[in-house]
Design a protein around this motif. Structure first.
Motif, PDB file in Angstrom:
ATOM      1  N   THR A 145       0.864  -1.186   0.000  1.00  0.00           N
ATOM      2  CA  THR A 145       0.000   0.000   0.000  1.00  0.00           C
ATOM      3  C   THR A 145       0.894   1.227   0.000  1.00  0.00           C
ATOM      4  O   THR A 145       1.800   1.316   0.829  1.00  0.00           O
ATOM      5  N   THR A 146       0.656   2.147  -0.919  1.00  0.00           N
ATOM      6  CA  THR A 146       1.500   3.343  -0.943  1.00  0.00           C
ATOM      7  C   THR A 146       0.747   4.578  -0.466  1.00  0.00           C
ATOM      8  O   THR A 146       1.380   5.585  -0.133  1.00  0.00           O
ATOM      9  N   LEU A 147      -0.566   4.515  -0.471  1.00  0.00           N
ATOM     10  CA  LEU A 147      -1.372   5.637   0.017  1.00  0.00           C
ATOM     11  C   LEU A 147      -2.590   5.068   0.718  1.00  0.00           C
ATOM     12  O   LEU A 147      -3.232   4.133   0.193  1.00  0.00           O
ATOM     13  N   LEU A 148      -2.882   5.563   1.928  1.00  0.00           N
ATOM     14  CA  LEU A 148      -4.167   5.208   2.533  1.00  0.00           C
ATOM     15  C   LEU A 148      -4.808   6.473   3.059  1.00  0.00           C
ATOM     16  O   LEU A 148      -4.124   7.389   3.514  1.00  0.00           O
ATOM     17  N   THR A 149      -6.130   6.531   2.922  1.00  0.00           N
ATOM     18  CA  THR A 149      -6.836   7.779   3.216  1.00  0.00           C
ATOM     19  C   THR A 149      -7.989   7.526   4.186  1.00  0.00           C
ATOM     20  O   THR A 149      -8.537   6.424   4.242  1.00  0.00           O
ATOM     21  N   ALA A 150      -8.326   8.571   4.926  1.00  0.00           N
ATOM     22  CA  ALA A 150      -9.485   8.484   5.837  1.00  0.00           C
ATOM     23  C   ALA A 150     -10.113   9.873   5.938  1.00  0.00           C
ATOM     24  O   ALA A 150      -9.423  10.862   6.242  1.00  0.00           O
ATOM     25  N   LEU A 151     -11.394   9.962   5.651  1.00  0.00           N
ATOM     26  CA  LEU A 151     -12.086  11.242   5.784  1.00  0.00           C
ATOM     27  C   LEU A 151     -12.193  11.577   7.275  1.00  0.00           C
ATOM     28  O   LEU A 151     -11.946  10.736   8.156  1.00  0.00           O
ATOM     29  N   GLY A 152     -12.580  12.810   7.547  1.00  0.00           N
ATOM     30  CA  GLY A 152     -12.515  13.324   8.911  1.00  0.00           C
ATOM     31  C   GLY A 152     -13.356  12.588   9.936  1.00  0.00           C
ATOM     32  O   GLY A 152     -13.052  12.613  11.124  1.00  0.00           O
ATOM     33  N   ALA A 153     -14.370  11.873   9.483  1.00  0.00           N
ATOM     34  CA  ALA A 153     -15.279  11.240  10.457  1.00  0.00           C
ATOM     35  C   ALA A 153     -14.798   9.862  10.889  1.00  0.00           C
ATOM     36  O   ALA A 153     -15.388   9.246  11.789  1.00  0.00           O
ATOM     37  N   VAL A 154     -13.740   9.363  10.261  1.00  0.00           N
ATOM     38  CA  VAL A 154     -13.275   8.010  10.619  1.00  0.00           C
ATOM     39  C   VAL A 154     -11.786   8.028  10.928  1.00  0.00           C
ATOM     40  O   VAL A 154     -11.050   8.914  10.483  1.00  0.00           O
ATOM     41  N   ASP A 155     -11.354   7.054  11.707  1.00  0.00           N
ATOM     42  CA  ASP A 155      -9.915   6.904  11.974  1.00  0.00           C
ATOM     43  C   ASP A 155      -9.311   6.026  10.883  1.00  0.00           C
ATOM     44  O   ASP A 155      -9.926   5.048  10.459  1.00  0.00           O
ATOM     45  N   PRO A 156      -8.126   6.387  10.440  1.00  0.00           N
ATOM     46  CA  PRO A 156      -7.460   5.497   9.454  1.00  0.00           C
ATOM     47  C   PRO A 156      -7.039   4.202  10.137  1.00  0.00           C
ATOM     48  O   PRO A 156      -6.858   4.161  11.351  1.00  0.00           O
ATOM     49  N   VAL A 157      -6.891   3.192   9.324  1.00  0.00           N
ATOM     50  CA  VAL A 157      -6.407   1.887   9.829  1.00  0.00           C
ATOM     51  C   VAL A 157      -5.064   1.654   9.157  1.00  0.00           C
ATOM     52  O   VAL A 157      -5.002   1.131   8.037  1.00  0.00           O
ATOM     53  N   PRO A 158      -3.982   2.114   9.802  1.00  0.00           N
ATOM     54  CA  PRO A 158      -2.689   2.070   9.114  1.00  0.00           C
ATOM     55  C   PRO A 158      -2.190   0.636   8.966  1.00  0.00           C
ATOM     56  O   PRO A 158      -2.105  -0.113   9.940  1.00  0.00           O
TER      57      PRO A 158
END
Ligand SMILES: Nc1nc2c(ncn2[C@@H]2O[C@H](COP(=O)(O)OP(=O)(O)OP(=O)(O)O)[C@@H](O)[C@H]2O)c(=O)[nH]1
Ligand SMILES: C=C(OP(=O)(O)O)C(=O)O
Length: 215
Positions: A145-158
């Motif tokens: 994975t080279t990019l992961l995104t999360a909009l403001g209402a959710v936490d990213p899952v790195p």
């Protein structure tokens, strides 16, 4: 709504390993000094390209490398080791810093070894990411994975590394439909990736290093 109103401003988190510890898979072709210079050149070229993307509001670099500082981006200290893979923990630290400064901000974790990154390609990926709670871009091999995104209402899952793309898909995160040729997918891990850079438009620092290497 117009596309302008829909535009999401992103904080981009870029994890970068201490340069002298980076790119061990290139140890067979580059000595430690050159490898460290390459890690730094690729990281700063990645950051410059991200800063030039129109959807990016700010860039935070998560690193313990003292040579990586600058006025155009923020530095987040490397977090203490935990049971979590250190790359994933570093991304989490960057996201926490982004959200502390701007609660609810959309965050994008972008690997720091994308020296061919073009702002337009990152903008294209982020435009797609603005339509889903969590998105990801797989590397050119389709496993990492080279990019992961999360909009403001959710936490990213790195989650990065081999197999992480499948894990993101299994978790319901949306594979962002960027072309295989997108520079967002072009990370540099192996000697073959390094050789491929010779025919690729890369950032000025990486280009200068390659020119010195190739004489
Ligand atoms: N801050 C931070 N960045 C990391 C860490 N591990 C990897 N990175 C960065 O994340 C990106 C992708 O990681 P890798 O491709 O695994 O890079 P690497 O660990 O230098 O490569 P190898 O030693 O060959 O595995 C690179 O920009 C690394 O510098 C970490 O533990 N902390
Ligand atoms: C960090 C990643 O893997 P690699 O170590 O192959 O760059 C990734 O692409 O998720």
């Amino acid at each position: 709504m117009t596309s302008i109103e829909r535009a999401v401003p992103w904080v981009v988190v870029v994890p970068v390993k201490v340069a002298t510890e980076g790119k061990s898979r290139l140890a067979g072709v580059l000595d430690e000094r050159v490898r460290a210079a390459l890690v730094r050149a690729m990281a700063l070229d990645t950051v410059d390209a991200a800063l030039a993307a129109s959807h990016v509001r700010r860039v935070l670099v998560v690193t313990a490398d003292p040579a990586l500082s600058g006025s155009s981006f923020g530095v987040v200290p490397e977090p203490a080791r935990t049971s979590r893979p250190p790359l994933d923990a570093a991304v989490l630290a960057g996201v926490a810093a982004a959200r502390a400064a701007a609660p609810g901000v959309a965050v994008a974790a972008l690997l720091g070894d994308l020296p061919a990154l073009q702002p337009a390609d990152l903008d294209a990926a982020l435009a797609l990411a603005a339509t889903v709670p969590r998105g990801f871009v797989a590397d050119a091999e389709g496993t990492g994975t080279t990019l992961l995104t999360a909009l403001g209402a959710v936490d990213p899952v790195p989650h990065f590394g081999t197999g992480s793309a499948a894990a993101h898909a299994a978790a319901g995160h949306v594979r962002l439909d960027v072309p295989l040729a997108s520079s967002v997918r072009r990370d540099v891990d192996l000697p073959a990736d390094l050789e491929a850079l010779e025919a690729t438009r890369v950032g000025r620092r990486t280009a200068a290093l390659l020119a010195r290497l190739l004489g």
